[in-house]
Design an enzyme around this catalytic site. Structure first.
Site, PDB file in Angstrom:
ATOM      1  N   CYS A 107      -0.496  -8.623  -1.114  1.00 38.82           N
ATOM      2  CA  CYS A 107      -1.207  -7.345  -1.052  1.00 38.82           C
ATOM      3  C   CYS A 107      -0.536  -6.398  -0.071  1.00 38.82           C
ATOM      4  CB  CYS A 107      -2.670  -7.559  -0.681  1.00 38.82           C
ATOM      5  SG  CYS A 107      -2.907  -8.545   0.800  1.00 38.82           S
ATOM      6  N   GLU A 162     -11.141  -8.197   1.135  1.00 34.00           N
ATOM      7  CA  GLU A 162      -9.775  -7.679   1.197  1.00 34.00           C
ATOM      8  C   GLU A 162      -9.314  -7.572  -0.245  1.00 34.00           C
ATOM      9  OE1 GLU A 162      -6.302  -7.013   0.742  1.00 34.00           O
ATOM     10  OE2 GLU A 162      -5.833  -9.058   1.348  1.00 34.00           O
TER      11      GLU A 162
END
Length: 516
Positions: A320, A286
């Site tokens: 994020c 990720e």
């Protein structure tokens, strides 16, 4: 029967008793600051002369802890310990492995405020954000324990006369977990215990600025009954031992959360087959995002402003999933922008370890502080500064929430991940252009649409290319088991943390056919 999963509730800090309990936890943790912490290899403590100094980002002079650094030599010892432990751990009944997570989650739940207080000191998290981080860590343990119980008997496949067939899942081997600093407990815990409960053994390399909370988690795992060598705690330099483990022929997979630059570096190294390596390494990554909230001209404009502000500036934009781009229909652009600017100027910034009065705390460290201010200077040239734009690192790493308006969709601050409290505004003439701008980055992690137009919502459901898309709410705050999390393109490998297929990343399918 698998007991249904329910996510851990968040603490209501409007209740005086809860505020007092959290303050007591902060006082307790303050009394623990400045200690030395060892590596944990094969269940044994290993102190080294070379230390990482973990500081309070809200008070640079305050040391959270001195953490031993792992060398290549010690990394090799950890690899051998994990490799040996895998021989027996992979044969454990999955229910027994799950029970360790259930015990660990119960232990963390009893010490919830203590773990959150460590996050407030080591990661600078406001109370609400720290509480949510700890709750998510508990959720990951509970959810993945239940998921392995669902997978432990495999999947039913066809058999026929004279032949009984089975389709089972078996673990991969030794994996390297490289966890981030922004969700120093939740993501660190989830990316460790997911593959671990599936029967793999783990080398845990936590982020360099938040290694103490990871050590505290290791203590819980061992107290909960985790065998020696199943998880080895090895903080250290990426250049010194991180690349060594990524390259290692006995490494079976790498579970990474971090920046695109580092993720691609790891992917390139992991793709090379080393001497003695007999598999292709898996990588689960990720790698961040450049997340957009779009608002059309048939939207609740108050909701739009509220959700943009919270999504952009919660935990100083260091998620994020944070909203760093607000793309607004030209008919309502001025009204939404003015409301966001007004709400942004009301936000408070300051130390979070002192009390719960500040909405935002510090950014991560000096490197993050300098990077964000550099991007703000770029933004001043690319658009119009409407709020914020300044920082102060005299005591901690504090940056005021920043709004930059009238930005071209291709501008740098609309394209590059900043990872700080900065949101850029652009306008669009219609809904098709809103979607086009939302999709014009190399990332594809989260996004949100604020609209009361059902046709627009259904169009976005098909055309807005992100892994997590939200309607009429912010683009942050995914909950384990409710909003499986992970994105497309340069946001990662499309793995869905906290989702029903996440553990399959760490398992391989085996078919057996028994003739009778």
């Amino acid at each position: 029967m698998v007991v249904p999963y329910r996510h851990e509730p968040f603490t209501d800090f409007t209740v005086e008793e809860n505020r007092k309990e959290y303050q007591d936890a902060l006082d307790y943790v303050k009394g623990q600051l400045g200690q030395e912490y060892p590596l944990i290899i094969n269940g044994e403590k290993v102190f080294t002369e070379d230390k990482t100094v973990s500081e309070n980002p809200g008070n640079r002079s305050e040391i959270v802890g001195y953490v031993s650094k792992c060398s290549q030599e010690l990394a090799e010892q950890a690899m051998q310990a994990a490799d040996e432990a895998f021989k027996t751990w992979r044969k454990w009944d999955p229910a027994a492995r799950a029970n360790i997570l259930f015990r660990a989650s119960a232990m963390i739940r009893r010490r919830k405020h203590e773990f959150s207080a460590w996050l407030t000191y080591e990661a600078g998290k406001p109370w609400k954000e720290a509480d949510a981080d700890t709750a998510e860590a508990i959720d990951f343990l509970e959810y993945y324990a239940r998921q392995i119980l669902r997978l432990k008997n495999g999947v039913e496949i066809n058999s026929r006369d004279g032949e009984h067939n089975r389709f089972d899942y078996i673990p991969l081997g030794v994996g390297v977990t490289i966890s981030p600093w922004n969700f120093a407990f939740a993501i660190m815990a989830g990316t460790t215990v997911g593959p671990m409960v599936a029967g793999n053994t783990i080398l845990l390399k936590p982020a360099k600025t938040t290694p103490v909370v990871a050590y505290k988690f290791m203590e819980v795992l061992l107290e909960a009954g985790l065998p020696k060598g199943v998880v080895n705690y090895i903080p250290g330099s990426s250049a010194d031992m991180g690349d060594y483990l990524v390259d290692h022929p006995r490494t079976r997979f790498i579970n990474f959360t971090g920046s695109k630059k580092v993720g691609l570096h790891i992917a390139e190294r992991a793709a090379k087959v080393q001497e003695g390596q007999i598999w292709m390494k898996r990588m689960i990554a990720e790698m961040g995002g450049k997340d957009t909230m779009i608002v059309d001209n048939d939207a609740d404009l108050e909701l739009a402003a509220e959700t943009i502000v919270y999504s952009a500036f919660g935990f100083s934009g260091q998620k994020c999933s944070a909203c760093s781009r607000a793309v607004i229909h030209e008919d309502v652009y001025d009204e939404v922008l003015a409301n966001v600017v007004a709400k942004t100027k009301e936000l408070t910034v300051g130390p979070t370890y002192k009390d719960n009065s500040k909405f935002m705390g510090p950014v991560n460290d000096q490197e993050a502080f300098d990077k964000v201010l550099d991007y703000i200077e770029i933004g001043k040239k690319e658009g119009k500064l409407m709020a914020g734009g300044t920082g102060d690192d005299s005591e901690g790493y504090f940056i005021h929430p920043t709004v930059i308006a009238d930005v071209d969709p291709k501008a740098r601050i609309m394209q590059e991940e900043i990872f700080g409290p900065v949101v850029a505004f652009a306008k669009a003439k219609d809904f098709d252009e809103l979607i086009d701008i939302a999709n014009n980055t190399e990332y594809g992690l989260t996004g949100a649409v604020i609209s009361n137009n059902r046709e627009h919502i259904e169009q976005a459901r098909q055309d807005f290319h992100v892994g997590n898309l939200y309607f009429n709410r912010g683009c942050t705050a995914a909950i384990v088991g409710y909003h499986p999390f992970g994105g497309f393109n340069m946001s990662g490998t499309d793995s869905k943390a906290g989702g029903p297929d996440y553990l399959l990343n760490f398992l391989q399918a085996k078919t057996t056919s028994d003739m009778y």
